[in-house]
Each structure stands twice: as C-alpha cells, then as structure tokens.
Design a protein around this motif. Structure first.
Motif, mmCIF file in Angstrom:
data_model
loop_
_atom_site.group_PDB
_atom_site.id
_atom_site.type_symbol
_atom_site.label_atom_id
_atom_site.label_comp_id
_atom_site.label_asym_id
_atom_site.label_seq_id
_atom_site.Cartn_x
_atom_site.Cartn_y
_atom_site.Cartn_z
ATOM 1 N N ASN A 66 -3.636 1.530 13.690
ATOM 2 C CA ASN A 66 -4.001 0.148 13.406
ATOM 3 C C ASN A 66 -3.389 -0.712 14.508
ATOM 4 N N HIS A 158 7.483 -1.643 2.613
ATOM 5 C CA HIS A 158 6.070 -1.647 2.968
ATOM 6 C C HIS A 158 5.327 -2.722 2.181
ATOM 7 N N SER A 162 2.467 -6.603 2.880
ATOM 8 C CA SER A 162 1.179 -6.893 2.250
ATOM 9 C C SER A 162 0.974 -8.406 2.121
ATOM 10 N N ARG A 253 6.605 8.239 6.425
ATOM 11 C CA ARG A 253 5.150 8.130 6.249
ATOM 12 C C ARG A 253 4.725 8.709 4.892
ATOM 13 N N GLU A 258 0.752 4.133 2.189
ATOM 14 C CA GLU A 258 -0.423 4.837 2.697
ATOM 15 C C GLU A 258 -0.244 6.351 2.619
ATOM 16 N N LYS A 261 -2.988 9.268 2.442
ATOM 17 C CA LYS A 261 -3.767 9.762 3.578
ATOM 18 C C LYS A 261 -3.352 11.173 3.978
#
Length: 317
Positions: A66, A158, A162, A253, A258, A261
C-alpha cells in the motif's frame, strides 16, 4: 624459636588454605524471588521504553504493498504527535503494562527454576546451559503471556491508524476481540511468537551468562556494578535484535488487523519476501534496537537490585 613457630603457625595455616580453596559456591536465586523481582522490573521498564515500541510496530505494519504512510522514524513520531498528541505515542501501553509484569515474572522465574537444576556443584551456570534455560524461559513467557498480550497490543496500535478507531480502552478492546474472534483471537501468531521469544531469551541469556562468567572469573559471588550489568544487558539485547528481527516482523504482521491475509507463519514470510523484498524483514530494526538495548539493560539492572533487597528480607537458604 620453635615455641614461636608453634604459636604463629595456627594463624598462618588457615590463610594458606583459604588462598588454595575455591572462591566458594555461587548463591542461588529462589524462583519466588525471581518472579517478584522480574515482575517489578518488567513494569518499570515498559513505562520508560514504550514510545520506541509504538514506533517500531507502526513501521512494521506500514506495508509497501500500500502507499507507505511514514517516511521513517522521525516522520512516524511527527505524524503521531500531530494527529493524536504526545499521548498517541503511548497508545496500547495499558496492554503492555498489564502483560509486562507477568511476562518478566514468568521469564525470570522459569530461568532461575531451570538454572537451579542445571548448575554444577559450585553453583555455576555455563553459557550453553544459560542458552537452554533462556530458551525455556522464552517459550514459557510466549505461551503464558506474550502471545495474547502482543496480539492485543498490535491490534490496539493498528486500530489507531483506522479512520474510526473502535477500541475505547484495554478492557473494551479485549472484550471486542474475544467477542468477534473468540479466545483464539488473542493467540494469533503463536508459532511466530514462540520462535521469537524462545530465540530472544536464548540469545540474551546466553550472552548475559557468558559476560557474567567472564567478569566474575574464579569468584562466582563477585559483585557486579549496576552499570556493568546494564552494559552487559544492552549487548545481550543488541545480539537478540540482529538475531531475530525477521521473526519479529512476521509475528507483528500475523497479529495485525490484516492478519487474515496470511494462511500461516510460513505463508506470511513468503508473501513478505515476494511482495516487499528481503529488506522488509528488517523493518523497524533501528527503533527496535534502541528499545531492546534499553529494555534489557533496565530490566537486568532493576532485577538484580530488587533481588539484592529481597535477599535482605526474604531468607530462602
């Protein structure tokens, strides 16, 4: 002359024997003292170093797939302070405070428990034994405390990026995570966390044990100045950072918002390598290096000093 020799001899003989005898047996730390001292050390340390942990996590979550949000460490700090004030650098602190106390308590308690069983007759722990005791301590803290704590912390940090943050605080966030994902929602990235924490503490305690043994030489009870302890801790922390930052990136991660994913820890590693290149595995190394060196130095200093105080009031021998 013979009378004089007979008179003086008893005073000289013990000195000769003392000089020839070993320095003595090293004092063991009771696991109970280690748990209490570790908890105190962990709580104080995280309050001092959390902003560097916040920046490290933000940079690791800032994917190349991104448009990157941050240009670097300084830009991350500037944007956070501009958008949320200085308090923004402490978002997620509560989850770490609640977790750091039991984490350090489990770590040092398990290390001393295993160490006391592995020491030789003189009470000495060699560097290889320090490695395995550290590994056991790291795995224990990962399963009992670190994985759920880190998952919550990463989701909190995280969540702040947002447009409409949904977590209003620690307990509200935990309730929401468990309500929507179940208890397993707090155990995302368990494999990566066990690998990270196990290798972390194995490396740190290996280096720390080696440096302590080198410094003390033949005297296992030789006192170590707190500044020297801090220096040894910083070296041990740096060694662990260079040794396992890729695992830390994967873990972060796997615990982010996310995380869906990625099918597994291995899949996460493959996708990072494929889409972002090998350097992505060392994202956040600089802020992590600063935090971890300071973290490990502070923890070991406070731990050692608290144990000294506990030895005065809590007799376990």
């Amino acid at each position: 002359m013979s009378g004089q020799n007979t008179f003086v001899s008893p005073f000289h003989r013990p000195q000769c024997l003392a000089a020839a005898a070993p320095a003595g047996k090293a004092k063991l730390t009771h696991p109970g003292k280690a748990i209490l001292a570790g908890g105190i050390a962990g709580g104080i340390e995280i309050c001092i170093t959390f902003p560097t942990e916040y920046v490290k996590t933000q940079l690791q979550l800032d994917e190349k797939a991104n448009p990157p949000k941050y240009k670097g460490i300084v830009d991350c700090v500037k944007q956070t302070v501009k958008g949320h004030g200085v308090r923004g650098l402490y978002r997620g602190l509560s989850s770490l405070v609640y977790g750091s106390i039991p984490k350090a308590a489990v770590r040092f308690g398990m290390f001393e428990f295993l160490g006391n069983k592995m020491r030789d007759e003189s009470g000495k722990l060699d560097s290889k034994q320090g490695f395995f005791c550290g590994l056991g301590a790291g795995v224990a803290e990962a399963v009992v405390v670190v994985c759920p704590m880190e998952t919550i912390k990463v989701k909190f940090i995280h969540d702040q990026t947002s447009a409409n943050p949904k977590y209003r605080g620690f307990f509200h966030g935990v309730r929401e995570i468990i309500r929507s994902q179940g208890l397993k929602g707090t155990y995302q990235g368990l494999t990566a966390t066990v690998l990270k924490q196990g290798s972390n503490q194995a490396i740190r305690f290996y280096v720390m044990t080696s440096l302590r043994n080198w410094y003390k030489g033949d005297d296992p009870n030789k006192a170590i100045n707190p500044l020297i302890t801090g220096l040894f801790g910083a070296i041990a922390g740096a060694a662990s950072v260079f040794g396992n930052t890729p695992l830390d990136v994967i873990k972060t991660r796997m615990q982010g918002l996310e995380a869906h994913k990625y099918k597994s820890t291995g899949d996460c590693a493959v996708k990072i390598l494929k889409h972002e290149g090998p350097l992505a595995f060392y994202k956040g190394t600089v802020p992590r290096l600063g935090r971890v060196c300071m973290d490990v130095a502070i923890v070991f200093i406070i731990y050692e000093e608290v144990v000294k105080l506990l030895n005065l009031v809590w007799k376990t021998d």
